[in-house]
Design an enzyme around this catalytic site. Structure first.
Site, short mmCIF file in Angstrom:
data_model
loop_
_atom_site.label_atom_id
_atom_site.label_comp_id
_atom_site.label_asym_id
_atom_site.label_seq_id
_atom_site.Cartn_x
_atom_site.Cartn_y
_atom_site.Cartn_z
N GLY A 147 -3.39 -4.83 1.18
CA GLY A 147 -3.93 -6.35 0.72
C GLY A 147 -5.05 -6.99 1.50
N GLY A 182 -12.31 -3.09 8.18
CA GLY A 182 -13.46 -4.30 7.14
C GLY A 182 -12.93 -5.08 7.29
N ASP A 183 -11.82 -5.54 6.64
CA ASP A 183 -10.32 -6.79 6.67
C ASP A 183 -10.40 -7.07 8.15
OD1 ASP A 183 -10.14 -6.24 3.35
OD2 ASP A 183 -8.32 -4.88 4.06
N ASN A 192 -20.04 -3.58 3.68
CA ASN A 192 -19.78 -2.17 3.98
C ASN A 192 -20.81 -2.11 3.95
OD1 ASN A 192 -19.79 -1.43 1.65
ND2 ASN A 192 -17.85 -0.92 2.09
N ASP A 227 1.01 -1.09 0.16
CA ASP A 227 0.15 -0.26 -0.11
C ASP A 227 0.78 0.94 -0.01
OD1 ASP A 227 -2.04 -1.45 0.20
OD2 ASP A 227 -2.76 -1.38 2.10
N GLY A 231 -6.50 -10.01 1.27
CA GLY A 231 -6.44 -11.47 1.53
C GLY A 231 -4.90 -11.17 3.46
N ALA A 232 -4.46 -10.45 2.32
CA ALA A 232 -3.08 -10.10 3.93
C ALA A 232 -3.58 -9.09 4.71
CB ALA A 232 -2.18 -9.44 3.12
N ASN A 233 -3.96 -8.87 5.13
CA ASN A 233 -5.00 -7.84 6.41
C ASN A 233 -5.67 -9.00 7.00
OD1 ASN A 233 -4.06 -5.54 5.56
ND2 ASN A 233 -5.28 -4.56 4.29
N GLY A 253 -19.51 1.61 9.62
CA GLY A 253 -18.63 2.17 10.11
C GLY A 253 -18.56 2.80 11.46
O1 LIG Z 1 -9.66 -3.16 3.06
C1 LIG Z 1 -7.73 -2.30 2.50
C2 LIG Z 1 -7.15 -2.84 1.47
O2 LIG Z 1 -7.18 -2.74 0.32
C3 LIG Z 1 -6.52 -2.64 -0.67
O3 LIG Z 1 -6.32 -4.28 -1.21
C4 LIG Z 1 -5.47 -2.23 -0.35
O4 LIG Z 1 -4.38 -2.99 -0.14
C5 LIG Z 1 -5.46 -2.20 1.40
O5 LIG Z 1 -4.58 -3.00 2.31
#
Ligand SMILES: OC[C@H]1O[C@H](O)[C@H](O)[C@@H]1O
Length: 277
Positions: free
Chosen positions: A36, A242-243, A178, A10, A38-40, A213
């Site tokens: 990302g 949200g992640d 959301n 990011d 998925g990663a988050n 939110g």
């Molecule tokens: O939801 C936030 C994410 O969306 C996108 O995937 C960005 O990389 C960010 O980290």
């Protein structure tokens, strides 16, 4: 549990307000950080339970950085494929109210295949699987199909929005969206009553959660529709909130927590995330 999804580096710009179309504004800071969806989600889940990420990233320095960041957070990165491509990136504008706009350049995320997903999930045998819509369509379809065929709980965060057929949506337990995404899938106005949106989402999935939110979180099952308060915090940056919600929710579900209690824990984790400096 397993998350199937993306890794992006990011590039985050902070600024007083996001520009209108055709407008130039001055930014304040520029930061690079692993992200990302998925990663988050995997990082948030790994704080609660054993979590693997199934994804693809580049063989470049950004890919190295994202994989080591996830491993340091306790995520199993065995099934993050290194593809000879540029890693995924996202350009994110965060304004003074903490709200954001995001542009994703998929890069190596687009190299993840249905076969990668099936062989990773066959090897991992997770009890819960979650995915989003930043990966190629065949990846989402393969994930939903694998969960259905193996009787495994499938969580879907259908973001960014895209047209989805019943073969993907009907297995979602829950569908996590959301308010804007809820309106898209329900084919309703963004101002629609949340309970009305929740009922529409329930007609296409097994259960649904709408994160609204700082307002509230709607948790909808066949038995009830509950509305959870969101803790009031000073918002710094809503990116990835949200992640964090989805990852924390999935991890608690994997541990046997009920949907409502898992949503309460996820709401707290998400509030802490948006307030983090
Ligand atoms: O939801 C936030 C994410 O969306 C996108 O995937 C960005 O990389 C960010 O980290």
């Amino acid at each position: 549990m397993a998350v199937v999804g993306t890794l992006n580096l990011d590039l985050v710009v902070t600024l007083a307000r996001r520009p209108a179309v055709g407008e130039t504004v001055l930014g304040r800071t520029l930061t690079e950080r692993p992200g990302g969806k998925g990663a988050n989600q995997a990082r948030a889940a790994a704080a609660v339970c054993t979590t693997a990420l199934v994804g693809a990233t580049g063989t470049d320095a950004a890919g190295d950085r994202m994989v080591s960041d996830l491993a340091a957070a306790g995520v199993d990165v065995t099934y993050v494929r290194r593809a000879s491509d540029t890693s995924g990136h996202a350009v994110i504008e965060v304004d003074d109210s903490g709200d954001n706009s995001i542009i994703v350049i998929s890069g190596a995320n687009g190299r993840l295949t249905a076969d990668d997903v099936v062989s990773a999930l066959d090897a991992l045998r997770p009890t819960v699987v979650m995915t989003q819509l930043e990966s190629p369509r065949e990846v989402t379809e393969a994930t939903a199909k694998w969960c259905h065929a193996n009787g495994i709980r499938f969580l879907l965060n259908p973001s960014p929005t895209a047209h989805l057929g019943p073969s993907i949506l009907s297995g979602a337990d829950p569908l996590i969206v959301n308010q804007i995404e809820a309106a898209y899938y329900a084919e309703a106005s963004e101002d629609a009553e949340p309970t009305e949106l929740a009922r529409a989402l329930l007609s296409m999935s097994r259960s649904a959660i709408i994160t609204r939110g700082g307002d509230d979180v709607v948790v909808a099952t066949r038995e009830s529709i509950d509305i959870l308060d969101v803790p009031k915090v000073d918002v710094v940056d809503t990116t990835g909130a949200g992640d964090v919600f989805a990852g924390t929710l999935a991890a608690h579900l994997a541990g046997g927590t009920t949907l409502l209690d898992a949503a309460r824990l996820a709401t707290r984790a998400s509030a802490d995330h948006v307030a983090a400096k």
